[in-house]
Design a protein around this motif. Sequence first.
Motif, PDB file in Angstrom:
ATOM      1  N   MET A  34      63.611  49.258  50.605  1.00  0.00           N
ATOM      2  CA  MET A  34      64.425  50.238  51.310  1.00  0.00           C
ATOM      3  C   MET A  34      63.730  51.586  51.433  1.00  0.00           C
ATOM      4  O   MET A  34      64.033  52.372  52.320  1.00  0.00           O
ATOM      5  CB  MET A  34      65.711  50.500  50.531  1.00  0.00           C
ATOM      6  N   HIS A  39      59.321  56.465  53.108  1.00  0.00           N
ATOM      7  CA  HIS A  39      58.166  56.880  52.307  1.00  0.00           C
ATOM      8  C   HIS A  39      56.920  56.041  52.575  1.00  0.00           C
ATOM      9  O   HIS A  39      55.869  56.304  52.006  1.00  0.00           O
ATOM     10  CB  HIS A  39      58.499  56.820  50.821  1.00  0.00           C
ATOM     11  N   TYR A  50      58.737  63.509  54.776  1.00  0.00           N
ATOM     12  CA  TYR A  50      58.872  62.665  53.592  1.00  0.00           C
ATOM     13  C   TYR A  50      57.729  62.872  52.605  1.00  0.00           C
ATOM     14  O   TYR A  50      56.567  62.748  52.982  1.00  0.00           O
ATOM     15  CB  TYR A  50      58.927  61.183  54.002  1.00  0.00           C
ATOM     16  N   LEU A  53      54.763  59.386  47.660  1.00  0.00           N
ATOM     17  CA  LEU A  53      55.111  58.991  46.288  1.00  0.00           C
ATOM     18  C   LEU A  53      53.933  58.301  45.607  1.00  0.00           C
ATOM     19  O   LEU A  53      53.873  58.196  44.385  1.00  0.00           O
ATOM     20  CB  LEU A  53      56.314  58.041  46.301  1.00  0.00           C
ATOM     21  N   TYR A  60      57.885  61.604  36.417  1.00  0.00           N
ATOM     22  CA  TYR A  60      58.406  62.571  37.387  1.00  0.00           C
ATOM     23  C   TYR A  60      59.278  61.872  38.437  1.00  0.00           C
ATOM     24  O   TYR A  60      60.376  62.325  38.764  1.00  0.00           O
ATOM     25  CB  TYR A  60      57.258  63.330  38.062  1.00  0.00           C
ATOM     26  N   ILE A  61      58.779  60.755  38.953  1.00  0.00           N
ATOM     27  CA  ILE A  61      59.556  60.017  39.967  1.00  0.00           C
ATOM     28  C   ILE A  61      60.905  59.600  39.388  1.00  0.00           C
ATOM     29  O   ILE A  61      61.959  59.810  40.011  1.00  0.00           O
ATOM     30  CB  ILE A  61      58.778  58.764  40.455  1.00  0.00           C
ATOM     31  N   MET A  81      70.484  56.933  48.622  1.00  0.00           N
ATOM     32  CA  MET A  81      69.475  55.960  48.185  1.00  0.00           C
ATOM     33  C   MET A  81      69.515  55.797  46.669  1.00  0.00           C
ATOM     34  O   MET A  81      69.319  54.709  46.139  1.00  0.00           O
ATOM     35  CB  MET A  81      68.064  56.413  48.594  1.00  0.00           C
ATOM     36  N   LEU A  85      71.150  53.010  42.203  1.00  0.00           N
ATOM     37  CA  LEU A  85      70.034  52.586  41.350  1.00  0.00           C
ATOM     38  C   LEU A  85      70.420  52.664  39.869  1.00  0.00           C
ATOM     39  O   LEU A  85      70.976  53.656  39.422  1.00  0.00           O
ATOM     40  CB  LEU A  85      68.811  53.479  41.593  1.00  0.00           C
TER      41      LEU A  85
END
Length: 315
Positions: A34, A39, A50, A53, A60-61, A81, A85
Amino acid sequence: MKKIIFSLLLTMGAIHTASAVEGNADAGKTKAAMCGACHGATGLNPSPTYPNLAGQKAAYIAKQLADFKSGARTDMMMAPMAANLSEQDMADLAAYFSVQKRVSEQAAASDDSSAPAATASAGSVAIVTSTSAKAIYAGDVKSGHEKSAMCASCHGADGNSLIAMYPKLAGQSANYIAKQLADFKSGNRVDPVMVGMVAALSAQDMNDLAAYFAVQTPTAGQAEGSDIGHKLYFGGDVNKGITACVACHGVKGKGMAQAGFPALAGQNAAYLKKQIASFRDGSRGNDRNSMMRNIAIKLSDNDIDELVKYMSSLK
Ligand code: HEC
Ligand code: HEC
Ligand code: HEC
């Protein structure tokens, strides 16, 4: 003995706790499907909107995703998004993107702005048969044009159907069109009219037709718009668990061509309404991972009416 069992349990406990937050890059790759729409598949997208990544630090992510989910960091596109999660998903996604290469694949990364520019100004409709699209699409625009003669009676010569029940195809994502044609043929998407139209089409025909319609210019929509629909489209509904449509169908309703997420802008309202209702009652079930069915099932009749008014009014 007791001591051994105790320390064994401790060790297992430790492993268990660690695995709950330790990411798995392979699992993350699947979950990243997705994210690729914006990205890029490997976390690189030349578009200035965008962030890249690829190669970012995993911790950090993961923290950013948790912040988007909690609302500590706000972004219209990322909020929906991150909403669904789990902590494990975030760790897996972080692991996946952190091990991707920073630069080498930059050129290959997707960018919607590289799609062929529309040639006709709104109002005057030009049929496009020669374009650089060949370099981008699997199909050939010229042969697609020849093969499209039998589609014109319902979808219009340039893919701008004038009849409400027939979808516009002009400017639609080529990936998406080709997938629909294959789905009608395999029976994965059921329609008594279209099944007859695709029966004799080869995979090449489908790609050619898709390329041809993708480079046509869509006409503007007719609907009057809707503030309620606009709000739902951009914000979803956290209480009802409705993911914002913008996440996949884009800020202007143009979809995400590379990901095969369809454009909805200016689409005929009656057609849009029928499709959402079909996803909701399951009679259309060709969306990967039930992406649309999971959303449609939470929409009320009124939600659908307002959304359709909004999407159909987009230019
Ligand atoms: C609809 C487009 C879209 C999709 C799909 C999307 N993102 Fe994003 N993402 C964005 C935008 C836009 C930003 C920049 C937000 C800002 O300006 O604060 C962003 C920011 C981020 C950031 C913060 C990067 C940084 O350097 O601070 C992370 C991490 C991230 N996204 C991960 C993901 C993951 C993982 C997925 C898939 C589950 C995903 N995104 C799906 C649009 C998207
Ligand atoms: C007799 C009328 C008719 C003809 C001719 C016809 N179609 Fe269709 N087409 C339809 C209808 C009706 C639908 C909507 C089906 C539904 O409601 O799910 C449709 C749907 C589609 C879709 C799905 C669009 C979307 O947004 O999901 C594609 C792609 C498509 N047609 C392509 C073609 C192509 C290519 C041809 C020529 C080879 C063709 N059609 C010929 C009536 C027609
Ligand atoms: C997670 C991504 C995602 C989100 C969020 C999403 N969609 Fe979709 N949508 C899709 C995909 C993928 C398809 C095409 C499925 C297929 O046939 O391959 C689709 C198809 C559609 C179609 C049918 C288009 C056509 O031409 O037949 C409509 C209408 C639609 N979506 C409306 C919405 C609305 C309204 C929302 C918000 C309430 C929404 N979608 C949110 C992914 C998404």
